[in-house]
Structure formats: structure tokens, C-alpha cells
Design a protein around this motif. Sequence first.
Motif, short mmCIF file in Angstrom:
data_model
loop_
_atom_site.label_atom_id
_atom_site.label_comp_id
_atom_site.label_asym_id
_atom_site.label_seq_id
_atom_site.Cartn_x
_atom_site.Cartn_y
_atom_site.Cartn_z
N VAL A 8 -7.30 -9.01 14.56
CA VAL A 8 -7.02 -7.70 15.15
C VAL A 8 -5.79 -7.84 16.04
N ASN A 9 -4.81 -6.97 15.82
CA ASN A 9 -3.61 -6.92 16.64
C ASN A 9 -3.33 -5.46 16.97
N HIS A 10 -2.53 -5.25 18.02
CA HIS A 10 -2.24 -3.86 18.39
C HIS A 10 -0.87 -3.74 19.05
N THR A 11 -0.37 -2.52 18.99
CA THR A 11 0.79 -2.10 19.76
C THR A 11 0.30 -0.95 20.62
N GLU A 12 1.19 -0.29 21.30
CA GLU A 12 0.79 0.85 22.13
C GLU A 12 0.24 2.00 21.27
N ALA A 23 -5.56 -19.08 4.09
CA ALA A 23 -6.49 -17.96 3.99
C ALA A 23 -5.80 -16.80 3.28
N THR A 24 -6.60 -15.88 2.74
CA THR A 24 -6.07 -14.74 2.01
C THR A 24 -6.49 -13.44 2.70
N VAL A 25 -5.51 -12.59 3.02
CA VAL A 25 -5.82 -11.26 3.55
C VAL A 25 -6.29 -10.41 2.37
N ARG A 26 -7.53 -9.93 2.44
CA ARG A 26 -8.09 -9.14 1.36
C ARG A 26 -7.88 -7.65 1.57
N SER A 27 -7.72 -7.24 2.84
CA SER A 27 -7.49 -5.83 3.13
C SER A 27 -6.86 -5.70 4.51
N ARG A 28 -6.01 -4.70 4.67
CA ARG A 28 -5.40 -4.41 5.96
C ARG A 28 -5.63 -2.94 6.28
N ILE A 29 -6.07 -2.69 7.51
CA ILE A 29 -6.29 -1.33 7.99
C ILE A 29 -5.38 -1.12 9.19
N ILE A 30 -4.61 -0.04 9.17
CA ILE A 30 -3.75 0.31 10.29
C ILE A 30 -4.23 1.68 10.77
N THR A 31 -4.55 1.79 12.05
CA THR A 31 -5.12 3.03 12.55
C THR A 31 -4.70 3.28 14.00
N THR A 32 -5.07 4.42 14.52
CA THR A 32 -4.73 4.79 15.89
C THR A 32 -5.70 4.14 16.87
N PRO A 33 -5.30 4.00 18.14
CA PRO A 33 -6.22 3.44 19.13
C PRO A 33 -7.53 4.23 19.27
N LYS A 34 -7.45 5.55 19.25
CA LYS A 34 -8.68 6.36 19.36
C LYS A 34 -9.60 6.14 18.17
N HIS A 35 -9.02 6.07 16.98
CA HIS A 35 -9.88 5.86 15.80
C HIS A 35 -10.46 4.44 15.82
N MET A 36 -9.69 3.46 16.30
CA MET A 36 -10.21 2.10 16.39
C MET A 36 -11.41 2.05 17.34
N LYS A 37 -11.33 2.78 18.44
CA LYS A 37 -12.47 2.80 19.36
C LYS A 37 -13.67 3.46 18.71
#
Length: 103
Positions: free
Chosen positions: A33-37, A54-68
Motif C-alpha cells: 500500500v502506497n499513497h500520495t495526497e 514476486a508478481t503483482v497480480r492486481s493494482r487498485i488506485i483509488t481516492t483516500p475517502k474510498h480507501m477508508k
Amino acid sequence: MPDKPGAPPHAIQLQLEIDPVTANGVFVNMAMVNHTETEFTLDLVYIQPQAPKATVRSRIITTPKHMKRLMLAIQDNVAKYEARFGELDLGDTPHFPHGGAVA
């Protein structure tokens, strides 16, 4: 009478479609898990025992509110799981260095 200010919107009936490949899912045993502003990035990873890569099987990019919201939904589901099947013991979880990795 109009809705009260701040009242949640009415529930929407949502139909989800899922293609067969996505419906099969993929096994992952690590997350990073990583984040920016303005966004969070969640990489779901499969690492084979004793493998240097290791192999990344999926990546999800979302907003801070949706992550919470996602975090709260996961916490709620884990609590329900533990209420039914017993507490999960994380005693044997490997330690990963800082930088967002979670096993």
C-alpha cells in the motif's frame, strides 16, 4: 417533507457484471500500500516461497475517502469472520520492511 440536511442518499440497487476470467479470481499472499495526497495505490502480490521475485497480480488506485471505506468494510468483514470462526492468529506472519508491504 424534504430530506434532512446531511442525510445519506437513498440506497441504489446496483447490478454487477463480472466476466468469467475475473470471476475466477487470483490468489495473493502479500499486499503493498502506497499513497500520495490525492490517491492510494494497492498492489496485490503473489510471492512463491523461497523465490527472489514476486508478481503483482492486481493494482487498485483509488481516492483516500474510498480507501477508508474499503478499510472499514474489510475490518467489518474480518470481525464477522472471527465471530463465526474464531480469532485469526497472525503469530507466524513474516516481517516485511517498511514501504507499504503487508503480508
